[in-house]
Design an enzyme around this catalytic site. Structure first.
Site, short mmCIF file in Angstrom:
data_model
loop_
_atom_site.label_atom_id
_atom_site.label_comp_id
_atom_site.label_asym_id
_atom_site.label_seq_id
_atom_site.Cartn_x
_atom_site.Cartn_y
_atom_site.Cartn_z
N GLY A 245 0.78 -1.23 0.00
CA GLY A 245 0.00 0.00 0.00
C GLY A 245 0.81 1.27 0.00
N ARG A 327 -9.25 2.51 -14.24
CA ARG A 327 -9.10 3.11 -12.91
C ARG A 327 -9.73 4.49 -12.81
NH1 ARG A 327 -4.89 4.61 -10.87
NH2 ARG A 327 -5.37 4.10 -8.71
N CYS A 358 -18.34 3.00 -25.62
CA CYS A 358 -19.67 3.60 -25.71
C CYS A 358 -20.22 3.85 -24.31
CB CYS A 358 -20.61 2.67 -26.50
SG CYS A 358 -22.17 3.46 -26.95
#
Length: 428
Positions: A245, A327, A358
């Site tokens: 992290g 993301r 789309c």
């Protein structure tokens, strides 16, 4: 805009690994994932040097970016590997990665995944719940084996990060909580089963964390918990996996720390807590993923349509989008970009980089400041090495781009570009 590793501007054009971005597009097609091998290896070596002392381990978090070539690279650099599915495990196995150095994660491992992992000789299961404790023991018994496991604990630390990627707090789908003695009941359960060997704990407090203090809190909570296990059960757990992290640079808003600083402070805190609690120093593991590969990745696109909404916005359409980088849509992630074939210009404009899917939400970058673009230009999006390729998809039946690894003026294709035939291969 910040360039990393071997990325640099030569004759006003972007080079990566000594190769012009236009040359890469011409040879391998567009869009294209480009990975800087020299930077990846350098990041691996920095972590190993800073943390892998006295038996401590660095396990690359494969979910960030995994394929056969990456598994081989990680093996060469001496890291362990963290996988989260049967597919990632199979990739590691086929690459020749030593399975005893693999950690298998996941909050709902299927019986098929458990069986495959035990048969292949996975080193550690990171176990999330009572169902898994019983199922792993059951299958290990059927196979005549004893499986080493770590119990995943949610230590309740609210790290300063996005809600969707905050996993260390109490309300999480991951791991055992400290509420109502749940962890102690899990330890007791493991002790009752003959085909499990509980060797330690695992925890993970979130992703993209810039502060070191949450990791120090994590160390203190977990080592004190291990001491309490020793007092209650007369068992000394010898391994502590602290997850990953560590925050990295995406845009100028980010101020990440060096990997060495995270490692030094974690090791120092662990030594202090062990001394204070009179607990033997466990083998420590960290699981960097994003911080090893993110800055090493650049996605190259070709500009197509350009549309101006008078007085509101200018859209620049590229030949990729949320199918190769989801993301932004998922996390509102931010990126920097540049016109790769015209990196520097006194004339700049504000545009929004739009994908071709789309979906009105298929926007890669809002309000990018770049030189004026025209159709056919190459657009580079930076720091896409983590969770770009690994989260890519075939929405709108768009084939996935190729992945190339560049180093010393050589480009090696490590994942082929998908064809339309690939898209229908499993259709009946």
């Amino acid at each position: 805009m910040k360039l990393f590793g071997t990325s640099k501007v030569v004759d006003n054009k972007l080079q990566i690994g000594g190769i012009d971005s236009s040359e890469l597009i011409n040879k391998f097609g567009s869009p294209l994932y480009v990975m800087d091998e020299e930077l990846i290896r350098d990041n691996c070596r920095r972590y190993i040097k800073a943390f892998a002392k006295n038996g401590n381990r660095v396990a690359y978090a494969g979910k960030a970016f995994i394929n056969l070539y990456m598994c081989k690279l990680i093996k060469e650099e001496g890291l362990c590997l963290d996988v989260v599915s049967g597919g990632e495990l199979f990739t590691a196995y086929k690459s020749g990665f030593p399975l005893e150095n693999v950690y298998l994660h996941g909050n709902n491992k299927t019986p098929e995944e458990i069986s495959m992992a035990i048969e292949l000789g996975v080193g550690r299961f990171v176990t999330d719940n009572f169902y898994e404790i019983e199922k792993i023991n059951e299958i290990a018994e059927e196979l005549g084996k004893t499986q080493k496991i770590l119990l995943r604990v949610t230590p309740g630390i609210e790290a300063h990060t996005h809600d969707y990627i905050k996993t260390g707090q109490v309300d999480s789908k991951f791991g055992f909580t400290l509420l109502e003695d749940e962890v102690f009941r899990a330890v007791e359960k493991c002790n009752q089963l003959d085909n499990l060997e509980l060797v330690g704990f695992h925890c993970h407090i979130g992703s993209q964390i810039f502060d070191i203090e949450p990791f120090e809190d994590e160390v203190e909570i977990m080592i004190n918990l291990m001491k309490e296990i020793e007092n209650r059960f007369n068992i000394t757990l010898k391994e502590l996996d602290l997850g990953g992290g560590f925050g990295i640079y995406y845009t100028e808003e980010d101020e990440p720390r060096e990997a060495e600083e995270f490692c030094e402070r974690i090791l120092q805190k662990a030594a202090e807590v062990c001394e204070d609690s009179k607990f033997s120093m466990p083998i420590l593991t960290i699981e960097p993923g994003r911080s090893i590969v993110a800055n090493a990745g650049t996605t190259l696109y070709t500009v197509g349509s350009i549309k101006e909404v008078p007085g509101i916005r200018k859209y620049v359409g590229v030949d990729g989008g949320m199918s190769d980088n989801i993301r932004t849509a998922l996390y509102q992630a931010k990126y920097e970009c540049a016109v790769a074939n015209r990196m520097e210009s006194d004339n700049k404009e504000k545009v929004t980089i739009a994908g071709k899917c789309c979906e009105s939400g298929d926007i890669l970058i809002t309000d990018a400041i770049i030189p004026p673009v025209k159709s056919g230009d190459i657009l580079a999006t930076f720091t896409t090495g983590a969770y770009g390729y690994s989260m890519s998809n075939n929405y709108n039946r768009i084939p996935k781009p190729a992945v190339v690894m560049v180093k010393d003026k050589e480009a090696k294709i490590i994942v082929k570009k998908e064809s339309f035939e690939d898209l229908i291969r499993n259709d009946l």
